[in-house]
Design an enzyme around this catalytic site. Structure first.
Site, PDB file in Angstrom:
ATOM      1  N   ARG A 193      -6.313 -26.258   6.497  1.00 46.05           N
ATOM      2  CA  ARG A 193      -6.522 -26.952   5.020  1.00 46.05           C
ATOM      3  C   ARG A 193      -5.178 -27.104   4.462  1.00 46.05           C
ATOM      4  NH1 ARG A 193      -9.929 -24.192   0.001  1.00 46.05           N
ATOM      5  NH2 ARG A 193      -9.820 -26.191  -0.856  1.00 46.05           N
ATOM      6  N   HIS A 234     -10.879 -30.550  -3.290  1.00 45.41           N
ATOM      7  CA  HIS A 234     -12.350 -29.962  -2.915  1.00 45.41           C
ATOM      8  C   HIS A 234     -12.803 -31.405  -2.257  1.00 45.41           C
ATOM      9  CE1 HIS A 234     -12.983 -27.006  -6.509  1.00 45.41           C
ATOM     10  NE2 HIS A 234     -12.280 -26.292  -5.474  1.00 45.41           N
ATOM     11  N   ASN A 242     -15.208 -20.728  -7.783  1.00 46.55           N
ATOM     12  CA  ASN A 242     -14.076 -20.236  -8.689  1.00 46.55           C
ATOM     13  C   ASN A 242     -13.413 -21.172  -9.310  1.00 46.55           C
ATOM     14  OD1 ASN A 242     -13.116 -17.944 -10.278  1.00 46.55           O
ATOM     15  ND2 ASN A 242     -11.467 -17.762  -8.911  1.00 46.55           N
ATOM     16  N   ARG A 261      -9.620 -21.549 -14.812  1.00 47.95           N
ATOM     17  CA  ARG A 261      -8.922 -22.723 -15.428  1.00 47.95           C
ATOM     18  C   ARG A 261      -9.396 -23.539 -16.506  1.00 47.95           C
ATOM     19  NH1 ARG A 261      -8.846 -24.753  -9.776  1.00 47.95           N
ATOM     20  NH2 ARG A 261      -7.306 -23.524  -8.859  1.00 47.95           N
ATOM     21  N   GLU A 267     -16.859 -25.849   4.217  1.00 46.25           N
ATOM     22  CA  GLU A 267     -15.690 -26.312   4.444  1.00 46.25           C
ATOM     23  C   GLU A 267     -14.958 -26.078   5.736  1.00 46.25           C
ATOM     24  OE1 GLU A 267     -14.567 -24.807   0.189  1.00 46.25           O
ATOM     25  OE2 GLU A 267     -13.418 -26.589   0.139  1.00 46.25           O
ATOM     26  N   ASP A 293     -16.453 -13.598 -12.780  1.00 45.64           N
ATOM     27  CA  ASP A 293     -17.467 -13.693 -11.827  1.00 45.64           C
ATOM     28  C   ASP A 293     -18.912 -13.854 -12.746  1.00 45.64           C
ATOM     29  OD1 ASP A 293     -19.695 -12.744 -10.372  1.00 45.64           O
ATOM     30  OD2 ASP A 293     -18.367 -12.408  -8.772  1.00 45.64           O
ATOM     31  N   ASN A 332      -6.586 -21.219   6.503  1.00 45.86           N
ATOM     32  CA  ASN A 332      -6.314 -21.413   5.071  1.00 45.86           C
ATOM     33  C   ASN A 332      -5.211 -20.707   4.456  1.00 45.86           C
ATOM     34  OD1 ASN A 332      -6.289 -22.311   2.439  1.00 45.86           O
ATOM     35  ND2 ASN A 332      -8.854 -21.962   2.346  1.00 45.86           N
TER      36      ASN A 332
HETATM   37  P1  AMP Z   1     -16.472 -19.777  -4.245  1.00 43.57           P
HETATM   38  O1  AMP Z   1     -14.922 -20.231  -5.134  1.00 43.57           O
HETATM   39  O2  AMP Z   1     -17.124 -20.848  -3.901  1.00 43.57           O
HETATM   40  O3  AMP Z   1     -16.375 -18.589  -3.254  1.00 43.57           O
HETATM   41  O4  AMP Z   1     -17.507 -19.192  -5.709  1.00 43.57           O
HETATM   42  C1  AMP Z   1     -16.948 -18.066  -6.034  1.00 43.57           C
HETATM   43  C2  AMP Z   1     -17.723 -17.462  -7.246  1.00 43.57           C
HETATM   44  O5  AMP Z   1     -18.994 -17.795  -7.153  1.00 43.57           O
HETATM   45  C3  AMP Z   1     -17.528 -16.046  -7.935  1.00 43.57           C
HETATM   46  O6  AMP Z   1     -16.390 -15.982  -8.697  1.00 43.57           O
HETATM   47  C4  AMP Z   1     -18.863 -16.058  -8.479  1.00 43.57           C
HETATM   48  O7  AMP Z   1     -18.634 -16.422 -10.180  1.00 43.57           O
HETATM   49  C5  AMP Z   1     -19.747 -17.048  -8.160  1.00 43.57           C
HETATM   50  N1  AMP Z   1     -21.004 -16.235  -7.280  1.00 43.57           N
HETATM   51  C6  AMP Z   1     -20.965 -15.669  -6.202  1.00 43.57           C
HETATM   52  N2  AMP Z   1     -22.159 -15.097  -5.915  1.00 43.57           N
HETATM   53  C7  AMP Z   1     -22.918 -15.353  -7.149  1.00 43.57           C
HETATM   54  C8  AMP Z   1     -24.064 -14.847  -7.179  1.00 43.57           C
HETATM   55  N3  AMP Z   1     -25.045 -14.175  -6.596  1.00 43.57           N
HETATM   56  N4  AMP Z   1     -24.629 -15.336  -8.591  1.00 43.57           N
HETATM   57  C9  AMP Z   1     -23.797 -16.113  -9.424  1.00 43.57           C
HETATM   58  N5  AMP Z   1     -22.649 -16.251  -8.996  1.00 43.57           N
HETATM   59  C10 AMP Z   1     -22.345 -15.969  -8.037  1.00 43.57           C
END
Ligand code: AMP
Length: 423
Positions: free
Chosen positions: A107, A196, A227, A257, A399, A298, A26
């Site tokens: 990807r 996605h 995110n 975003r 993914e 986050d 990726n």
């Molecule tokens: P992804 O893009 O799927 O990797 O998701 C990343 C986002 O998931 C992070 O920016 C967090 O906002 C959220 N995240 C990850 N772990 C947790 C958790 N234990 N509780 C709540 N949000 C989480």
């Protein structure tokens, strides 16, 4: 309805048994993520990232057999990044020549209206991906660069491009058409593409496998909340709508975003705030969403701020949930009958507060979340109470595994004899 025990679930991938491993790449604008995947068992044999490509202090991490190695060093470009990653396999393991790499899966963010499935890469495919750069100026150039260097360094194995948009090429015209002047739209390829897609397709298929049902018989709303975040309505395995559009900016509120806004906000800010196109692009893609509203993107941080009484954080969470509920309602109307709502990705898999808020007070629609089931951790699971018409589920997205499996399928379609020979 209950989840079938793993031993009773059919494994549709047993046919991959002879296919060794797939290296999934990726390539982002300043990072390279890689994973060596077993397409049968589904596990990541090794994984790593090279970050800050092009900066004086790059960071390389490589995880194999439970051990994580981290190095800081200069990474000049994508070629250097991949050479470093391959060096990590040599030094730390597993040795790639012993891993029996069957394919390298890439990807690729934007496949335009050109690609509705994975393709084995040749020079013509690279040219076609490059011709889509105007649609994805931030993503496709890095994807093409990644493919080019990987073909140079790993020339003996087939390379496959797997597109984020491909699954949504099946959208009906009324869902992908924007109501703007048709000549302008046609000339500039302006339409909804959706992103996605690999995740939405994987999750919709996984829901069916977990329940022991045929995907053709299920209507599912998939909420991919990472995110970046997107929703889809999938009828019988075929998407009928999705929230992201020409680019990944449209739809849900995301980490950075805005998602849906009145397009006239752009005219307003251009005229009154003196912002140019690049500043507006940065504003809506990088300085908006949960970050723009609260200062953090986050969700763990966001909840901490809410608990401390931060009003901006509380409003950000409310706006985020409000938008999601609007999409659930809209997709319920489009589907007519919703069998499953599936939460996935970082927030969807981990954030019980968001899941509960999205499904709150929807008993009249046959949607609810059971507090204990929602709070429990685990793999794929049902979190709705037994009485609901609609199952609410948590399905971890994979993914890289989906890309690995699609890569094997693409290679086998092109060289059916290879599957027999290696089998
Ligand atoms: P992804 O893009 O799927 O990797 O998701 C990343 C986002 O998931 C992070 O920016 C967090 O906002 C959220 N995240 C990850 N772990 C947790 C958790 N234990 N509780 C709540 N949000 C989480």
């Amino acid at each position: 309805m209950s989840i079938l025990p793993a031993s009773e679930r059919p494994n549709p991938y047993s046919a991959y048994g002879a296919h060794g491993s797939v290296l999934v790449l990726n390539s982002g604008s300043s990072s390279l993520k890689y994973q060596l995947v077993n397409p049968v068992g589904g596990e990541a044999i090794a994984a790593g990232t090279v970050e800050r490509i092009g900066e004086p202090s790059g960071i390389v991490t490589h995880t194999f057999a439970g051990n994580r190695t981290r190095r800081e060093l200069e990474v000049a470009d994508h070629g250097a990044a991949l050479r470093l990653a391959l060096g990590m396999f040599d030094e730390i393991g597993p040795a790639l020549h012993g891993a029996g790499i069957y394919a390298v899966g890439h990807r690729v963010v934007h496949g335009g209206a050109e690609f509705s499935g994975p393709v084995v890469v040749d020079d013509d495919v690279i040219d076609r991906i490059e011709s889509l750069v105007p649609l994805a100026p931030l993503h496709n150039p890095a994807n093409v660069q990644g493919i080019r260097v990987a073909r140079e360094l790993l020339g003996d194995v087939p390379h496959v491009a797997v597109f984020d948009t491909a699954f949504f090429q099946a959208l009906p015209a009324e869902a992908y058409t924007y109501a703007i002047d048709r000549e302008v739209a046609r000339e500039h390829d302006v339409r909804r593409y959706g992103f996605h897609g690999t995740s939405h397709q994987y999750v919709a298929g996984k829901v069916a496998r977990v329940l022991g049902r045929r995907v053709e018989d299920l209507n599912t709303i998939v909420l991919h909340l990472g995110n970046g975040a997107s929703a889809s309505a999938v009828r019988g395995g075929v998407p009928i709508d999705t929230s992201m559009g020409l680019t990944p900016l449209e739809g849900l509120v995301m980490g950075t975003r805005s998602g849906d806004i009145d397009p006239a906000v752009v005219f307003h800010l251009a005229r009154n705030a003196g912002m140019d196109i690049d500043e507006l692009d940065t504003l809506l893609n990088k300085r908006s969403g949960v970050l723009g509203l609260s200062g953090v993107n986050d969700f763990r941080e966001l909840h901490r701020l809410v608990e401390e009484g931060d009003e901006d954080a509380a409003l950000a969470l409310d706006v985020y949930v409000h938008r999601l509920r609007k999409y659930v309602g809209a997709y319920t109307a489009l589907l007519g009958r919703v069998d499953v709502i599936a939460f996935t990705a970082g927030v969807g898999e981990n954030d019980a507060v968001v899941r509960a808020a999205v499904c709150a007070d929807l008993e009249a629609l046959g949607i609810a979340v059971d507090d204990d089931r929602n709070a429990a951790r685990g793999e794929e699971r049902i979190i709705s109470p037994d009485w609901t018409k609609t199952l609410v589920m948590v399905i971890p997205t994979m993914e890289e595994l989906a890309i690995a499996r699609q890569s094997v399928e693409a290679v086998d379609r092109l060289h059916p004899s290879a599957a027999v020979a290696t089998g």
